[in-house]
Design an enzyme around this catalytic site. Structure first.
Site, PDB file in Angstrom:
ATOM      1  N   ARG A 122       0.838  -1.217   0.000  1.00  0.00           N
ATOM      2  CA  ARG A 122       0.000   0.000   0.000  1.00  0.00           C
ATOM      3  C   ARG A 122       0.862   1.251   0.000  1.00  0.00           C
ATOM      4  NH1 ARG A 122      -1.584   1.920   4.386  1.00  0.00           N
ATOM      5  NH2 ARG A 122      -2.079  -0.034   5.434  1.00  0.00           N
ATOM      6  N   TYR A 145     -16.543  15.353 -15.408  1.00  0.00           N
ATOM      7  CA  TYR A 145     -17.009  13.964 -15.333  1.00  0.00           C
ATOM      8  C   TYR A 145     -18.001  13.845 -14.166  1.00  0.00           C
ATOM      9  CZ  TYR A 145     -16.846   8.989 -14.298  1.00  0.00           C
ATOM     10  OH  TYR A 145     -17.188   7.692 -14.023  1.00  0.00           O
ATOM     11  N   ASP A 202      -7.735  17.929 -15.004  1.00  0.00           N
ATOM     12  CA  ASP A 202      -7.957  16.516 -15.322  1.00  0.00           C
ATOM     13  C   ASP A 202      -7.669  16.361 -16.813  1.00  0.00           C
ATOM     14  OD1 ASP A 202      -9.040  14.088 -16.163  1.00  0.00           O
ATOM     15  OD2 ASP A 202     -10.643  14.123 -14.677  1.00  0.00           O
ATOM     16  N   LYS A 236      -8.553   4.960 -19.126  1.00  0.00           N
ATOM     17  CA  LYS A 236      -9.043   5.319 -20.463  1.00  0.00           C
ATOM     18  C   LYS A 236      -7.959   5.112 -21.519  1.00  0.00           C
ATOM     19  CE  LYS A 236     -12.743   6.415 -18.298  1.00  0.00           C
ATOM     20  NZ  LYS A 236     -13.714   5.394 -18.083  1.00  0.00           N
TER      21      LYS A 236
HETATM   22  C1  PLP Z   1     -12.443  12.912 -17.429  1.00  0.00           C
HETATM   23  C2  PLP Z   1     -12.535  11.781 -16.444  1.00  0.00           C
HETATM   24  N1  PLP Z   1     -11.937  11.910 -15.251  1.00  0.00           N
HETATM   25  C3  PLP Z   1     -11.991  10.926 -14.324  1.00  0.00           C
HETATM   26  C4  PLP Z   1     -12.681   9.762 -14.577  1.00  0.00           C
HETATM   27  C5  PLP Z   1     -12.720   8.697 -13.523  1.00  0.00           C
HETATM   28  O1  PLP Z   1     -11.844   7.671 -13.865  1.00  0.00           O
HETATM   29  P1  PLP Z   1     -12.026   6.147 -13.349  1.00  0.00           P
HETATM   30  O2  PLP Z   1     -13.221   5.620 -14.092  1.00  0.00           O
HETATM   31  O3  PLP Z   1     -10.727   5.519 -13.736  1.00  0.00           O
HETATM   32  O4  PLP Z   1     -12.252   6.217 -11.892  1.00  0.00           O
HETATM   33  C6  PLP Z   1     -13.318   9.583 -15.815  1.00  0.00           C
HETATM   34  C7  PLP Z   1     -14.060   8.348 -16.094  1.00  0.00           C
HETATM   35  O5  PLP Z   1     -14.744   8.233 -17.098  1.00  0.00           O
HETATM   36  C8  PLP Z   1     -13.247  10.623 -16.770  1.00  0.00           C
HETATM   37  O6  PLP Z   1     -13.848  10.517 -17.964  1.00  0.00           O
END
Ligand code: PLP
Length: 395
Positions: A55, A108, A180, A205
């Site tokens: 961890r 998101y 992000d 992704k």
């Molecule tokens: C722009 C964006 N940020 C964060 C996330 C969250 O990622 P995770 O699904 O790996 O938790 C997503 C998920 O679709 C996303 O599209």
């Protein structure tokens, strides 16, 4: 070391090899053994590098972090168990009751929820505002504003944030700019070069790219913030499994090629869709008809992204017909897979919004978001022609 049957209960030492593996070995060990208490002291005091408990860190996470650090031009990034774990580390690990956080109004969905519902529960005030509208962001800033979290290209309407303006405003007001970068990826855009303080990724992704691993990443320009993010992730158990990291590294080896191909095909698909009967509008950041085109071209260095959104002229019946006829394309709410995937916000990511709010965002029943994959471009365009024709037949 031996049990009563005389068999070993510890693995045998690895055989010596004068040659080295060309693939990163998987290290699933949860704990690491040290030789002596003195040797452990040396590790904890930072005189030698060594792992203790997974961890807290392990080799498979470290190689993924090092790869992303190099791509983003930073040091000390932390790999987390999902993209949302990275978002949580920033929003929960760097704030305290009494602070104020601003979020882009088209983040998101889960990031939006964390900002709109969980932070206020913990005494952290929040405001959502359009990251393309600098006046709105400026008006939202308060003396206690700690950070602004934005995505460069919004989901699913592909609006482009005013990163240059936001970076200047954040610098002037002492607010952290958190980007992000999941949609744009470090190949499309490097936020630290544009004044960001913190960068987040959902590695799940495009970076990992095969829809078989959930992972995230967070890095800070300031080493003190980076260390706080690392400690918070370790303490709250946001850290990742070795196997997920191993899979992610494997995917990331081909990321550049995949991204290049997918974004080229996406640009072709956007133009193709715009010429089809039965399509009301197409959204692609670098197309001439995109309102943020100039900003997109500047930020994305002339490249696009692998996401295209479009709206069928028909409603839910047309959307159903389209999804049924889109042969070989997964109708699945994700992005960045090797195969093209289709998402229908009205029935998935944005289903909890009121119809009025969806209409405000332009997310009708005919709206689809496409994550373009690696199919042969001509074959992919043909699938879309057929599926749009099937949708037009029921409109
Ligand atoms: C722009 C964006 N940020 C964060 C996330 C969250 O990622 P995770 O699904 O790996 O938790 C997503 C998920 O679709 C996303 O599209």
């Amino acid at each position: 070391m031996r049990n009563d049957k005389g068999s070993l209960v510890r693995p045998m030492p690895l055989p010596h090899s004068a040659s080295t593996p060309v693939v990163t070995p998987l290290s699933p060990s949860v704990v690491y053994a040290s030789e002596t208490p003195d040797a452990l002291d040396a590790q904890y005091e930072g005189r030698v590098h060594g792992y203790t408990y997974s961890r807290e860190g392990h080799p498979n996470a470290d190689v993924v972090a090092a790869r992303l650090d190099a791509m983003e031009g930073v040091a000390g990034g932390v790999v987390t168990g999902s993209g949302m774990a990275a978002v949580s580390a920033v929003l929960l690990g760097l704030t305290k009751a009494g602070d104020h956080v601003i979020g882009g109004n088209q983040l998101y969905g889960r990031s939006l929820r964390l900002i709109a519902e969980d932070l206020p529960r913990l005494g952290i005030a929040t405001t959502l505002a359009d990251p393309g509208d600098l006046d709105a962001i400026r008006a939202a800033i308060r003396p206690e504003t700690r950070m602004i979290l934005v995505e460069v290209v919004s989901n699913p309407t592909l609006a482009v944030a005013d990163i240059a303006g936001l970076a200047a405003l954040c610098k002037e007001t002492g607010v952290l700019l958190v980007v992000d970068n999941t949609f744009t990826t470090p190949r499309g855009f490097r936020p630290f070069d544009h004044g960001a303080d913190i960068v987040i990724h959902s590695i799940t992704k495009l970076l990992a790219g095969h829809s078989d691993v959930m992972l995230g990443y967070v890095a800070a320009r300031d080493p003190e913030l980076a260390e706080r993010l690392r400690i918070f992730s370790v303490t709250t158990g946001l850290t990742p499994s070795p196997f997920d990291c191993w899979l992610a590294e494997r995917g990331m080896l081909t990321f550049d090629l995949r991204f290049e191909r997918a974004q080229q095909t996406a640009a072709l698909l956007a133009d193709h869709l715009a010429g089809l009967k039965g399509v009301r509008r197409v959204i692609y950041p670098t197309r001439t008809d995109h309102p943020d085109r100039a900003r997109a071209q500047e930020l994305l260095r002339g490249q696009g992204c692998n996401m295209v959104s479009f709206e069928l002229t028909g409603g839910r019946d047309a959307a159903n017909a389209f999804a049924r006829a889109a042969d070989g394309l997964a109708f699945a709410p994700t992005l960045g897979d090797v195969g093209t995937t289709l998402s229908h916000p009205a029935s998935s990511s944005h289903r909890a919004l009121t119809a009025d709010r969806r209409a405000e965002l332009g997310l009708s029943e005919g709206f689809f978001r496409v994550s373009v994959g690696l199919e042969e471009p001509e074959a992919l365009l043909a699938i879309f022609s057929d599926a749009v024709a099937a949708a037009a037949d029921v409109s």
